[in-house]
Enzyme design. Structure first.
Site, mmCIF file in Angstrom:
data_model
loop_
_atom_site.group_PDB
_atom_site.id
_atom_site.type_symbol
_atom_site.label_atom_id
_atom_site.label_comp_id
_atom_site.label_asym_id
_atom_site.label_seq_id
_atom_site.Cartn_x
_atom_site.Cartn_y
_atom_site.Cartn_z
ATOM 1 N N ARG A 1 4.529 -19.657 13.789
ATOM 2 C CA ARG A 1 4.462 -20.951 13.112
ATOM 3 C C ARG A 1 4.797 -22.102 14.065
ATOM 4 N NH1 ARG A 1 6.888 -18.736 7.344
ATOM 5 N NH2 ARG A 1 4.836 -18.295 6.491
ATOM 6 N N LYS B 1 -2.793 -5.874 -7.417
ATOM 7 C CA LYS B 1 -2.957 -6.144 -8.847
ATOM 8 C C LYS B 1 -3.935 -7.256 -9.165
ATOM 9 C CE LYS B 1 1.513 -4.599 -10.538
ATOM 10 N NZ LYS B 1 2.735 -5.031 -11.215
ATOM 11 N N GLY C 1 -0.496 -12.701 3.107
ATOM 12 C CA GLY C 1 0.523 -12.035 3.910
ATOM 13 C C GLY C 1 0.121 -10.642 4.354
ATOM 14 N N GLY D 1 0.851 -18.522 -0.014
ATOM 15 C CA GLY D 1 0.700 -19.163 -1.325
ATOM 16 C C GLY D 1 -0.304 -20.302 -1.329
HETATM 17 P P1 ADP Z 1 -1.971 -10.266 0.249
HETATM 18 O O1 ADP Z 1 -0.496 -10.296 0.600
HETATM 19 O O2 ADP Z 1 -2.824 -10.219 1.469
HETATM 20 O O3 ADP Z 1 -2.367 -11.351 -0.710
HETATM 21 P P2 ADP Z 1 -1.526 -8.314 -1.826
HETATM 22 O O4 ADP Z 1 -0.063 -8.541 -1.745
HETATM 23 O O5 ADP Z 1 -2.247 -8.773 -3.025
HETATM 24 O O6 ADP Z 1 -2.257 -8.861 -0.509
HETATM 25 O O7 ADP Z 1 -1.817 -6.738 -1.778
HETATM 26 C C1 ADP Z 1 -1.401 -5.911 -0.741
HETATM 27 C C2 ADP Z 1 -0.855 -4.605 -1.268
HETATM 28 O O8 ADP Z 1 -1.808 -3.919 -2.072
HETATM 29 C C3 ADP Z 1 -0.517 -3.673 -0.130
HETATM 30 O O9 ADP Z 1 0.882 -3.441 -0.153
HETATM 31 C C4 ADP Z 1 -1.307 -2.415 -0.437
HETATM 32 O O10 ADP Z 1 -0.583 -1.232 -0.163
HETATM 33 C C5 ADP Z 1 -1.573 -2.537 -1.912
HETATM 34 N N1 ADP Z 1 -2.729 -1.730 -2.328
HETATM 35 C C6 ADP Z 1 -3.993 -1.835 -1.930
HETATM 36 N N2 ADP Z 1 -4.768 -0.892 -2.483
HETATM 37 C C7 ADP Z 1 -3.967 -0.143 -3.275
HETATM 38 C C8 ADP Z 1 -4.183 0.995 -4.137
HETATM 39 N N3 ADP Z 1 -5.397 1.538 -4.264
HETATM 40 N N4 ADP Z 1 -3.120 1.480 -4.788
HETATM 41 C C9 ADP Z 1 -1.909 0.915 -4.636
HETATM 42 N N5 ADP Z 1 -1.637 -0.145 -3.851
HETATM 43 C C10 ADP Z 1 -2.655 -0.681 -3.184
#
Ligand code: ADP
Ligand code: MG
Length: 399
Positions: free
Chosen positions: A38, A199, A357, A380
């Site tokens: 950063r 999710k 992230g 965010g």
């Molecule tokens: P970002 O931080 O890039 O926005 P998210 O926090 O939404 O991404 O999602 C990342 C998480 O989703 C990771 O920890 C990953 O392990 C989990 N994930 C991805 N696919 C699956 C799956 N099929 N089942 C469980 N967890 C999953």
């Protein structure tokens, strides 16, 4: 997107006091900074202004001190890191307004840099209190915002100051806004969005907005399970939000009316337990998942089909890993598709923008981060941009 003024429009700054809002919310362990990304992002703006003879006062928050001084969250802890990165001496000022700041400015010479204290030590920061805004502005001539990652917050130093001082976007803010404009504002078409992660519920607004914007929506990760389940597929004991079935059907219907093709995986990697290289690992069609299995990644044929989609596209915007990438081999699909996107970008046929992230970690893990057109570390703020929202910190810079 509205237009905003940049450092190219700032005019003469020699001898002037310029407040620069930056992101110094650095990861630390035992009082030591563990990652200076950063600071490196903010460095071009700081050095450009200092080289033009401005007295540069850095404003930033650190952690969540909730309006009170906290010795463990003082920005004095990052002074050394900032000095190392910009290669010049940096003064620390333990206030953000008032006499102490005024006296410090008196000591600074044109071209000098100072860091003011953690803005969140004052309740007026998060409340965007006009009195605090006026008190900070009283010591300065110009405001520059170089912290896109904080632009989704309407706080005193991310939004308020832009209304009372001549306001400009710093170089890092400018680069971020230009990249995002290319990806979702006025993208070259066809444009694909890759949305993955754990999710659906955490990215509902992103999905709702994207179906009206993109030509292809590629769904992966845990959220693909929710989409599959809503479409009548038995996903076994996969991470899945069954209660969102109706919402997902609405999103699919909206995609249909908007001419957005939604790509759900037809082949997946499953296991009976979530562990590295489990004995029960297998690849199967989505219709063959057993009740005792969970979907943890997309299968290789599904990834090949997605690669074919990306090959027809000119732009891709990516948020969320396609599988549980932290645990091998469930990183395979994310790594494979990321490498395809990186290769297409190198060839010049694709503009690729990614953020989030875990997405940034996954792309670093795939070794392709430097090949993407732009990677946002803004978390965010990046997601709110993907939701199509106007960010208050950006809106305040517009004219
Ligand atoms: P970002 O931080 O890039 O926005 P998210 O926090 O939404 O991404 O999602 C990342 C998480 O989703 C990771 O920890 C990953 O392990 C989990 N994930 C991805 N696919 C699956 C799956 N099929 N089942 C469980 N967890 C999953
Ligand atoms: Mg995450």
């Amino acid at each position: 997107m509205s237009t905003f003024r940049t450092l190219d429009d700032i005019g003469e700054v020699a001898g002037k006091v310029v407040l620069v809002r930056v992101d110094l919310n650095l990861p630390m362990q035992d009082g030591a900074v563990t990652d200076d990304t950063r600071v490196r992002a903010a460095a071009p703006t700081i050095t450009e202004l200092a080289d033009k003879g401005a007295k540069v006062l850095l404003l930033a928050h650190f952690g969540r001190p909730r309006g009170e001084r906290s010795s463990t969250q003082s920005l004095s802890m990052v002074v050394g890191t900032v000095q190392d990165v910009i290669g010049r001496e940096v003064m620390f000022v333990p206030e953000i307004a008032g006499d102490v700041v005024r006296q410090s400015i008196g000591i600074l010479r044109p071209g000098d840099v100072a860091i003011l204290e953690n803005t969140r030590f004052w309740k007026g920061e998060e409340a965007n209190d006009p009195e605090l805004v006026a008190a900070i502005a009283a010591n300065a001539d110009i405001y520059v915002n170089d912290a896109f990652s904080a632009a989704h917050r309407a706080h005193a130093t991310t939004e308020g100051l832009a209304h009372v001082l001549p306001a400009f976007a710093g170089r890092s803010m400018q680069a971020e806004l230009e990249a995002l404009e290319k990806a979702l504002g006025k993208p070259e078409r066809p444009v694909a969005a890759v949305v993955g992660g754990a999710k659906v519920s955490s990215k509902l607004d992103v999905l709702k907005h994207l179906v009206g914007q993109v030509d292809h929506l590629i769904i992966g990760g845990g959220m693909a399970n929710t989409f599959l389940a809503a479409s009548g597929v038995d996903v076994g004991k996969s991470l899945c939000e069954h209660e969102l079935a109706e919402t997902v059907k609405e999103i699919l219907a909206n995609a249909d009316t908007s001419g957005c093709t939604v790509h759900l995986p037809y082949e997946v990697v499953v296991a009976q337990e979530f562990a590295a290289n489990p004995a029960s690992l297998r690849t199967c069609n989505v219709h063959e998942v057993d009740a005792g299995e969970m979907i943890l990644d997309l299968g290789p044929s599904a990834v090949e089909a997605l690669a074919d989609v990306l090959k027809t596209c000119r732009t891709v915007v990516w948020n969320g890993p396609l599988g549980a990438f932290e645990t091998p081999p469930f990183d395979a699909a994310t790594v494979a598709l990321a490498r395809i996107a990186a290769a297409l970008t190198r060839e010049g046929s694709l503009v690729s923008v990614a953020g989030g992230g875990d997405t940034v970690s996954a792309l670093n893990h795939a070794g392709v981060a430097q090949d993407f057109s732009y990677i946002s570390t803004a978390g965010g703020a990046f997601l709110e941009w993907m939701e199509g929202r106007e960010l208050p910190g950006v809106a305040a810079l517009s004219h």
